[in-house]
Each structure stands twice: as structure tokens, then as C-alpha cells.
Design an enzyme around this catalytic site. Structure first.
Site, PDB file in Angstrom:
ATOM      1  N   ALA A  69      46.355  40.018  38.832  1.00  0.00           N
ATOM      2  CA  ALA A  69      47.468  39.160  39.229  1.00  0.00           C
ATOM      3  C   ALA A  69      48.815  39.877  39.087  1.00  0.00           C
ATOM      4  CB  ALA A  69      47.465  37.876  38.404  1.00  0.00           C
ATOM      5  N   THR A  70      48.909  40.815  38.158  1.00  0.00           N
ATOM      6  CA  THR A  70      50.170  41.558  38.018  1.00  0.00           C
ATOM      7  C   THR A  70      50.503  42.260  39.333  1.00  0.00           C
ATOM      8  OG1 THR A  70      49.873  41.862  35.642  1.00  0.00           O
ATOM      9  CG2 THR A  70      51.288  43.462  36.764  1.00  0.00           C
ATOM     10  N   GLN A 174      46.246  31.095  35.880  1.00  0.00           N
ATOM     11  CA  GLN A 174      45.705  30.215  34.839  1.00  0.00           C
ATOM     12  C   GLN A 174      45.110  28.943  35.426  1.00  0.00           C
ATOM     13  OE1 GLN A 174      45.400  30.924  31.625  1.00  0.00           O
ATOM     14  NE2 GLN A 174      46.663  32.748  31.475  1.00  0.00           N
ATOM     15  N   SER A 194      43.458  36.047  39.251  1.00  0.00           N
ATOM     16  CA  SER A 194      42.939  37.121  38.408  1.00  0.00           C
ATOM     17  C   SER A 194      41.550  36.750  37.907  1.00  0.00           C
ATOM     18  CB  SER A 194      43.888  37.339  37.227  1.00  0.00           C
ATOM     19  OG  SER A 194      43.369  38.334  36.389  1.00  0.00           O
ATOM     20  N   THR A 237      40.430  52.931  47.257  1.00  0.00           N
ATOM     21  CA  THR A 237      39.000  52.591  47.246  1.00  0.00           C
ATOM     22  C   THR A 237      38.778  51.356  46.382  1.00  0.00           C
ATOM     23  OG1 THR A 237      38.462  54.894  47.604  1.00  0.00           O
ATOM     24  CG2 THR A 237      36.685  53.502  46.753  1.00  0.00           C
ATOM     25  N   CYS A 323      50.565  39.525  26.769  1.00  0.00           N
ATOM     26  CA  CYS A 323      51.295  40.624  27.412  1.00  0.00           C
ATOM     27  C   CYS A 323      52.602  40.929  26.680  1.00  0.00           C
ATOM     28  CB  CYS A 323      51.615  40.275  28.854  1.00  0.00           C
ATOM     29  SG  CYS A 323      50.295  39.454  29.679  1.00  0.00           S
TER      30      CYS A 323
HETATM   31  N1  PMP Z   1      50.131  35.566  35.610  1.00  0.00           N
HETATM   32  C1  PMP Z   1      49.735  34.776  34.590  1.00  0.00           C
HETATM   33  C2  PMP Z   1      50.169  33.347  34.577  1.00  0.00           C
HETATM   34  C3  PMP Z   1      48.936  35.286  33.577  1.00  0.00           C
HETATM   35  O1  PMP Z   1      48.560  34.505  32.571  1.00  0.00           O
HETATM   36  C4  PMP Z   1      48.555  36.643  33.622  1.00  0.00           C
HETATM   37  C5  PMP Z   1      47.705  37.249  32.543  1.00  0.00           C
HETATM   38  N2  PMP Z   1      48.259  37.112  31.249  1.00  0.00           N
HETATM   39  C6  PMP Z   1      48.980  37.422  34.708  1.00  0.00           C
HETATM   40  C7  PMP Z   1      49.764  36.846  35.674  1.00  0.00           C
HETATM   41  C8  PMP Z   1      48.605  38.859  34.826  1.00  0.00           C
HETATM   42  O2  PMP Z   1      47.277  38.957  35.257  1.00  0.00           O
HETATM   43  P1  PMP Z   1      46.474  40.339  35.204  1.00  0.00           P
HETATM   44  O3  PMP Z   1      46.065  40.504  33.785  1.00  0.00           O
HETATM   45  O4  PMP Z   1      45.309  40.114  36.126  1.00  0.00           O
HETATM   46  O5  PMP Z   1      47.366  41.389  35.699  1.00  0.00           O
END
Ligand code: PMP
Length: 378
Positions: A69-70, A174, A194, A237, A323
Site C-alpha cells: 500500500a505504501t 485496513q 495491502s 518483474t 511504521c
Molecule cells: N496505509 C495504511 C492505513 C496502513 O495501515 C499501512 C500499513 N501500516 C499502509 C498504508 C502501508 O502498507 P504496506 O505495509 O503494504 O506498505
């Protein structure tokens, strides 16, 4: 250890782990290779995409796999060229992968509005309506907050934006496991997902890009440059075993969705009741309604969250989002809902999940309560 940190990540499901392992062994050929082995790999990816699209009620071509998701969030913000004539709206409680990408957009000359949220962590659709301008190119509002669990009124926000023709992005990382059932009831144009929050492997996610958005003038500029993978939108890839595992994880999460939602909500309520019986001054930072069923953020007056976590090492909870845990700053989410820095530092997040039993939740509540008493007595 009693693991109560399901917003940080979830353990990989056994069946998913087997599928990942099997896919890694069987489909090792490069999915872009034109030979038979490569075509089989490509088909494994496309079959995972079709499965996810069916479960989410979208078209396979609308799902692009990413590293998580990042990446999906950064990609979305990067789609808007930073210039004073381009306006982006987001909220004060977004994950840092949206918020910091948006701040970088602003530093490079873009026009940014960060909306406040209510004391319960909700964005007001009227605030969105008041913030948009003729130059607004994107609005990004998360579906479910990762620290306090508040669920945002995405449908209302989407209808405000639809009239104005402004695309809506939502980080549904989430929300995917419990509350976002399918996209027919989640009208965003761009959605980040994610896998590791739904008992899938880490390092894989997806960006949903609606056909409507792809057909618009905005187009879809890539974040990365390179090969033609994922229809040229996301070169590199593919992480095939993880993609196949992500689809399996989504399939499994849909099987007992309603009963699991009720079960984790029950664990959360009992846990909170047990804390309150022993420490009536504890308050919830999570909203009573419109909240993730498995997320509970509490403030324990007079107790430092770090000290509490050190005092109950066998219970894995979190102070702020994982994070940010190397960050000494108080949580930006808790500050945005009006907590003082001290109150934010005395808050912990407890997340329940598929493997949490009622006994474990009760044991954790007792262990935390006992440590709170000891720390307060100091
Ligand atoms: N968005 C939200 C709301 C999250 O909780 C997280 C993970 N903590 C992320 C983005 C980032 O996801 P990923 O670990 O897949 O990069």
C-alpha cells in the site's frame, strides 16, 4: 506471546503460505517470457487478478499489483504534477505514505489542503465540499484509520466529488479485511490495498484504478519506469508467489466475514470492559460506532505507553502505528483528534484477529490492568 497488534500486520494464513510456496516452485519462469513456461506464470498472475476482481466486484484490468500500500499511495499522489495550479486535498489522519507524499507534492510547488477530523476521527463531507476548488485534481481520504479504527464516510465524500468531477482515492489497507466487502458499495476511483493486513504475504499490494479514471484526461502516469509489466503501468518483474497468495488470502477472508467480524468485535468489547472495571479512568480514543471491529485505542491517564509495553512484554500491542514506532514524536493521528502530546504518549492500540482466542484476550486485559496498577503506584 499474546499477539494483539493486527493493525501492524497479520500472521500469514497456513493455507496461504502453502499456496505461496507452491506458486514459487511451479511458476518460477518470468511471466513476461513468451515461451510456454513464461505464459504459465503470466496466467497464474492473471488468474489471481481475476479471482480478486470477482471478490471485489471490479474488472480484472482495474487491479494493478504493487509492492504494497505504501507504493500504491505514493503512486496515486505522484499522478498529480506539483504546481500551484494543481490542488490536492487529504486529511490529517492519513497513513504517512499518503501524508508525507502529499507534503512532498506541496514542497515541490503543489497546492495542498490537509483537512482536520472530528474528536472521534471522522472527516466531515462538508469540509471536503468547502475545500475543493476548480483546480482540485485529487482528494485522498482513507477508508479505515490504522491507529484508532475510524471508518470514513466514503460514499458521501464520493457523491460530493462526483458532481464536481474530481477523482477520489482511498487507502483501504485496513478496511479490506473486515469492512470493505465489494467495490459496488465503495465508490472511489483509486483504492490502495495491502496483502499483509489480511493474512497474506508481505511485500505485495494493489492499486485499483477504475476504468472511469483510466479513461479520463488524467491518464495514469507510472511511478516507476522500466518494462511493460502490469499493462505498462507498473514495471518490474512481478512478485508472483506473493500475488497468488494475496488472492488466496482475500478469498479466505471472505468466507466467514460476518461471523469473524462479530467475534473480534466481541473480544474488543469484553477487553475494554475488563480494563474499565479495573481502571475506570481509561478512555477510548476509538469511536464507539463506525469503527473497525477489531481495533481499540485507549488512553491510560498517567501511564507512559512505552513503559507499559515494557512492563508487559508477553503482550504485543502498539503505541502509535508500527511504521512510526522509531519516531519519538507523538502520533499525528491522536494529535489530530485533539489529544495533547502527553495524552497521546499514554495511549496504546490493541488489535484483535483471527487467531486471538477469548482466553488470550482476557489474559492480556488482566496483565495490562495489573501493570497499569503497578506503574501508577510508582
Ligand atoms: N496505509 C495504511 C492505513 C496502513 O495501515 C499501512 C500499513 N501500516 C499502509 C498504508 C502501508 O502498507 P504496506 O505495509 O503494504 O506498505
Amino acid at each position: 506471546m499474546i499477539y494483539l497488534d493486527y493493525q501492524a500486520t497479520t500472521p500469514i494464513d497456513d493455507e496461504v503460505a502453502d499456496v505461496v510456496d507452491d506458486a514459487g516452485r511451479r511458476f518460477w519462469a518470468n511471466p513476461s517470457s513468451p515461451h510456454m513456461a513464461g505464459m504459465k506464470s503470466q496466467e497464474a498472475i492473471n488468474s489471481a487478478r481475476r479471482k480478486m476482481a470477482r471478490l471485489l466486484a471490479c474488472k480484472p484490468r482495474e487491479l494493478i499489483f504493487t509492492s504494497g500500500a505504501t507504493e500504491a499511495n505514493n503512486w496515486v499522489i505522484s499522478m498529480v504534477e506539483p504546481s500551484p495550479g494543481n490542488h490536492v486535498v487529504t486529511t490529517a489522519i492519513e497513513h504517512k505514505s499518503v501524508l508525507d507524499a502529499a507534503r512532498s507534492f506541496e514542497r515541490r510547488g503543489g497546492d495542498l489542503t490537509i483537512l482536520p477530523v472530528s474528536g472521534e476521527g471522522f472527516v466531515d463531507p462538508n469540509d471536503v465540499e468547502n475545500a475543493i476548488k476548480p483546480t482540485t485534481r485529487l482528494v485522498s481520504v482513507m477508508a479505515a484509520n490504522n491507529e484508532i479504527g475510524s471508518l470514513q464516510p466514503i460514499a458521501e465524500i464520493a457523491s460530493v466529488l462526483k458532481e464536481a468531477g474530481i477523482p477520489l482515492h482511498s487507502d483501504a489497507t485496513q478496511a479490506m479485511g473486515y469492512v470493505l466487502e465489494d467495490l459496488t458499495r465503495f465508490p472511489a476511483d483509486l483504492i490502495s490495498f495491502s496483502s499483509h493486513k489480511i493474512y497474506g504475504p508481505k511485500g505485495v499490494g494493489a492499486l485499483y484504478i477504475s476504468d472511469r479514471f483510466q479513461a479520463s484526461d488524467n491518464g495514469v502516469p507510472s511511478l516507476l519506469h522500466g518494462g511493460g509489466q502490469e499493462g505498462g503501468k507498473r514495471p518490474g518483474t512481478e512478485n508472483l508467489p506473493a500475488i497468488v497468495g494475496f488472492a488466496k488470502a482475500l478469498e479466505i477472508s471472505r468466507k466467514a466475514l460476518a461471523s469473524e467480524r462479530a467475534r473480534v468485535h466481541g473480544l474488543k468489547s469484553t477487553f475494554m470492559d475488563m480494563l474499565l472495571t479495573r481502571h475506570p479512568d481509561i478512555t477510548s480514543n476509538s469511536p464507539a460506532n463506525d469503527c473497525l471491529p477489531n481495533c481499540l485505542n485507549v488512553r491510560i491517564p498517567g501511564v507512559d505507553a512505552g513503559d507499559l509495553m515494557a512492563a508487559v512484554p508477553k503482550v504485543a500491542v502498539s503505541a502509535g502505528s508500527a511504521c512510526n514506532s522509531n519516531d519519538q514524536k507523538p502520533s499525528h493521528v491522536l494529535m489530530a483528534i485533539g489529544l495533547s502530546p502527553d495524552d497521546a504518549r499514554s495511549s496504546i492500540r490493541i488489535g484483535f484477529g483471527r487467531t486471538t482466542t477469548a482466553e488470550e484476550a482476557a489474559e492480556a486485559a488482566l496483565a495490562i490492568s495489573a501493570s497499569v496498577s503497578r506503574l501508577k503506584a510508582r
